[in-house]
Motif scaffolding. Structure first.
Motif, PDB file in Angstrom:
ATOM      1  N   HIS A  50     -12.024  40.079  57.671  1.00 14.61           N
ATOM      2  CA  HIS A  50     -12.764  38.887  58.089  1.00 14.61           C
ATOM      3  C   HIS A  50     -13.018  37.915  56.933  1.00 14.61           C
ATOM      4  CE1 HIS A  50     -14.218  41.933  61.181  1.00 14.61           C
ATOM      5  NE2 HIS A  50     -13.564  41.027  61.889  1.00 14.61           N
ATOM      6  N   TYR A  51     -12.516  38.269  55.765  1.00 13.51           N
ATOM      7  CA  TYR A  51     -12.853  37.527  54.547  1.00 13.51           C
ATOM      8  C   TYR A  51     -12.328  36.092  54.581  1.00 13.51           C
ATOM      9  CZ  TYR A  51     -13.724  37.003  49.506  1.00 13.51           C
ATOM     10  OH  TYR A  51     -14.187  36.585  48.282  1.00 13.51           O
ATOM     11  N   ILE A  52     -11.078  35.921  54.993  1.00 16.19           N
ATOM     12  CA  ILE A  52     -10.479  34.581  54.991  1.00 16.19           C
ATOM     13  C   ILE A  52     -11.224  33.658  55.946  1.00 16.19           C
ATOM     14  CG2 ILE A  52      -8.415  33.254  55.579  1.00 16.19           C
ATOM     15  CD1 ILE A  52      -6.729  35.569  54.575  1.00 16.19           C
ATOM     16  N   GLU A  53     -11.471  34.139  57.157  1.00 15.46           N
ATOM     17  CA  GLU A  53     -12.173  33.314  58.143  1.00 15.46           C
ATOM     18  C   GLU A  53     -13.589  32.986  57.672  1.00 15.46           C
ATOM     19  OE1 GLU A  53     -11.078  31.866  60.716  1.00 15.46           O
ATOM     20  OE2 GLU A  53      -9.162  32.841  61.140  1.00 15.46           O
ATOM     21  N   LYS A  54     -14.241  33.959  57.049  1.00 14.50           N
ATOM     22  CA  LYS A  54     -15.608  33.752  56.568  1.00 14.50           C
ATOM     23  C   LYS A  54     -15.633  32.714  55.446  1.00 14.50           C
ATOM     24  CE  LYS A  54     -20.014  35.219  56.502  1.00 14.50           C
ATOM     25  NZ  LYS A  54     -20.919  35.253  57.663  1.00 14.50           N
ATOM     26  N   PHE A  55     -14.665  32.795  54.546  1.00 16.39           N
ATOM     27  CA  PHE A  55     -14.599  31.810  53.463  1.00 16.39           C
ATOM     28  C   PHE A  55     -14.319  30.421  54.028  1.00 16.39           C
ATOM     29  CE2 PHE A  55     -12.692  29.272  50.158  1.00 16.39           C
ATOM     30  CZ  PHE A  55     -13.428  29.586  49.032  1.00 16.39           C
ATOM     31  N   GLU A 113     -18.710  26.373  41.469  1.00 16.51           N
ATOM     32  CA  GLU A 113     -19.291  27.316  40.517  1.00 16.51           C
ATOM     33  C   GLU A 113     -19.911  28.538  41.186  1.00 16.51           C
ATOM     34  OE1 GLU A 113     -22.092  25.175  38.182  1.00 16.51           O
ATOM     35  OE2 GLU A 113     -20.581  24.006  37.104  1.00 16.51           O
ATOM     36  N   HIS A 114     -20.620  28.320  42.275  1.00 13.95           N
ATOM     37  CA  HIS A 114     -21.421  29.404  42.851  1.00 13.95           C
ATOM     38  C   HIS A 114     -20.727  30.168  43.973  1.00 13.95           C
ATOM     39  CE1 HIS A 114     -25.011  28.396  40.539  1.00 13.95           C
ATOM     40  NE2 HIS A 114     -24.714  27.121  40.753  1.00 13.95           N
ATOM     41  N   VAL A 115     -19.623  29.623  44.482  1.00 14.27           N
ATOM     42  CA  VAL A 115     -18.904  30.328  45.550  1.00 14.27           C
ATOM     43  C   VAL A 115     -17.428  30.511  45.190  1.00 14.27           C
ATOM     44  CG1 VAL A 115     -18.265  30.342  47.993  1.00 14.27           C
ATOM     45  CG2 VAL A 115     -20.499  29.452  47.304  1.00 14.27           C
ATOM     46  N   GLY A 151      -8.863  22.693  50.726  1.00 13.85           N
ATOM     47  CA  GLY A 151     -10.210  22.749  50.168  1.00 13.85           C
ATOM     48  C   GLY A 151     -10.213  23.240  48.735  1.00 13.85           C
ATOM     49  N   LEU A 152      -9.445  24.296  48.453  1.00 14.37           N
ATOM     50  CA  LEU A 152      -9.362  24.816  47.091  1.00 14.37           C
ATOM     51  C   LEU A 152      -8.776  23.778  46.141  1.00 14.37           C
ATOM     52  CD1 LEU A 152      -8.077  28.460  47.755  1.00 14.37           C
ATOM     53  CD2 LEU A 152     -10.394  27.761  47.113  1.00 14.37           C
ATOM     54  N   TYR A 153      -7.796  23.039  46.631  1.00 18.57           N
ATOM     55  CA  TYR A 153      -7.180  22.000  45.796  1.00 18.57           C
ATOM     56  C   TYR A 153      -8.181  20.889  45.484  1.00 18.57           C
ATOM     57  CZ  TYR A 153      -3.730  18.634  44.114  1.00 18.57           C
ATOM     58  OH  TYR A 153      -3.022  17.743  43.339  1.00 18.57           O
ATOM     59  N   LEU A 186     -16.717  27.159  53.538  1.00 14.29           N
ATOM     60  CA  LEU A 186     -16.201  25.936  52.916  1.00 14.29           C
ATOM     61  C   LEU A 186     -16.304  24.750  53.866  1.00 14.29           C
ATOM     62  CD1 LEU A 186     -14.695  24.469  50.625  1.00 14.29           C
ATOM     63  CD2 LEU A 186     -12.549  25.331  51.593  1.00 14.29           C
ATOM     64  N   SER A 187     -15.873  24.941  55.109  1.00 15.15           N
ATOM     65  CA  SER A 187     -15.890  23.848  56.088  1.00 15.15           C
ATOM     66  C   SER A 187     -17.315  23.414  56.407  1.00 15.15           C
ATOM     67  CB  SER A 187     -15.178  24.286  57.375  1.00 15.15           C
ATOM     68  OG  SER A 187     -13.842  24.648  57.119  1.00 15.15           O
ATOM     69  N   GLN A 188     -18.197  24.399  56.548  1.00 12.95           N
ATOM     70  CA  GLN A 188     -19.591  24.101  56.864  1.00 12.95           C
ATOM     71  C   GLN A 188     -20.247  23.303  55.736  1.00 12.95           C
ATOM     72  OE1 GLN A 188     -22.346  27.529  57.284  1.00 12.95           O
ATOM     73  NE2 GLN A 188     -22.747  26.772  59.339  1.00 12.95           N
ATOM     74  N   TYR A 189     -19.970  23.698  54.512  1.00 14.59           N
ATOM     75  CA  TYR A 189     -20.573  23.012  53.368  1.00 14.59           C
ATOM     76  C   TYR A 189     -20.031  21.592  53.228  1.00 14.59           C
ATOM     77  CZ  TYR A 189     -22.261  22.159  48.619  1.00 14.59           C
ATOM     78  OH  TYR A 189     -22.881  21.626  47.516  1.00 14.59           O
ATOM     79  N   MET A 190     -18.723  21.439  53.323  1.00 10.04           N
ATOM     80  CA  MET A 190     -18.134  20.106  53.205  1.00 10.04           C
ATOM     81  C   MET A 190     -18.615  19.201  54.341  1.00 10.04           C
ATOM     82  SD  MET A 190     -16.528  19.946  50.443  1.00 10.04           S
ATOM     83  CE  MET A 190     -15.585  20.835  49.204  1.00 10.04           C
TER      84      MET A 190
END
Length: 239
Positions: free
Chosen positions: A82-87, A131-133, A166-168, A91-95
Motif C-alpha cells: 500500500h506504500y505507493i498509493e499512500k505516498f 525535507e520532512h516526507v 511530483g518527485l521531479y 503528495l496529492s493531498q498536500y499539493m
C-alpha cells in the motif's frame, strides 16, 4: 483598524488560522470545507498590517512541519503493497492544500516573505514536504516504483505519473535515481538516443507486449471485443 495585541493574535487570530489550515491539510479531493475564505484572508491581512507577520510565518511553518512529520510516520508504518498509493495520496493531498493555503497568505508572502526574507511562500512549503516526507522515503519508494513499472497493472498509470511528476517538482536531481522511469513522464530529460541503443528500446517494447499477452491482452483474442463492436455484430446477425 483596531490594534491587535500579541495576546489578541495568540488567542483570537491564530486559532482561526490554525483551524482552517488543519482542515485544508486533511481534506480529500472534492471535499467541502466549511470555512470562510474571506474571513481567513481578512485575518491574515489584519495581522500583517499590525506587524504580526514574523510570528504568523513562524507559526505557519511549525504547524505544517508538525503535520508533515505525522504524515511521514504514517508512511513509515505502511505495508509495501500500500506504500505507493499512500505516498501518492499524501503528495496529492498536500499539493492540493497548497493551492488554498498560499493564496490565503498572499499578503504575508508579499509584504514579509518576499521583501524581508527574499523567498516565496509556495517554495518554502514545497521544501517542507521535501525535507520532512520525500527525503525520508525516497529510497524506500523508488525500488517499489521500479518494481511496479516492470509488473504491468500493479498500479495505475495515473498514479505512477502523479508520483514521478511530483518527485521531479520537489527535486529534479532525483531523475538520476531512475532516469528511464522518469523519462516516461517527464519530456526531454534524457540525451538523444544513440543508434546502438535503439535495439535495446525495441527489446523493451517486445517484452512489454509479451507481458500484455500473458495477462490476457492477446491481439488475436476475439472474445475481448469492445461493447459497441459486440452489439453491432449481434445486431447484424439478428436481421
Amino acid at each position: 483598524m483596531n490594534v491587535i495585541t500579541v495576546d489578541d493574535y495568540k488567542n483570537t487570530y491564530w486559532p482561526k488560522l490554525d483551524s482552517a489550515i488543519d482542515q485544508l491539510l486533511t481534506q480529500s479531493p472534492g471535499d467541502y470545507i466549511p470555512i470562510s475564505y474571506e474571513q481567513i484572508y481578512s485575518c491574515v491581512y489584519k495581522c500583517v498590517c499590525q506587524q504580526h507577520s514574523e510570528q504568523m510565518y513562524s507559526d505557519l511553518m511549525c504547524k505544517i512541519t508538525a503535520h508533515l512529520e505525522k504524515v511521514s510516520l504514517e508512511l513509515q508504518a505502511t505495508s509495501p503493497e500500500h506504500y505507493i498509493e499512500k505516498f501518492n495520496l499524501a503528495l496529492s493531498q498536500y499539493m492540493g492544500a497548497l493551492h488554498s493555503i498560499v493564496p490565503l497568505f498572499i499578503y504575508m508572502n508579499k509584504f514579509y516573505i518576499e521583501t524581508k526574507l527574499n523567498r516565496d511562500l509556495k517554495d518554502d512549503l514545497i521544501q517542507l514536504f521535501t525535507e520532512h516526507v520525500a527525503e525520508k522515503h525516497i529510497y524506500s519508494l523508488m525500488p517499489l516504483l521500479l518494481e511496479a513499472q516492470s509488473t504491468p497493472f500493479q498500479i495505475t498509470p495515473s498514479t505512477m505519473a502523479s508520483i514521478i511528476k511530483g518527485l521531479y517538482t520537489l527535486r529534479p536531481e532525483w531523475v538520476q535515481l531512475a532516469p528511464t522511469l522518469f523519462s516516461k513522464f517527464i519530456p526531454n530529460i534524457l540525451p538523444p538516443a544513440m543508434e546502438s541503443e535503439l535495439q535495446d528500446y525495441a527489446a523493451q517494447d517486445q517484452k512489454l507486449q509479451q507481458d500484455l499477452m500473458q495477462n490476457g491482452f492477446n491481439r488475436g483474442d476475439q472474445s475481448r471485443k469492445r461493447a459497441g463492436e459486440e452489439l453491432s455484430y449481434n445486431g447484424s446477425c439478428s436481421r
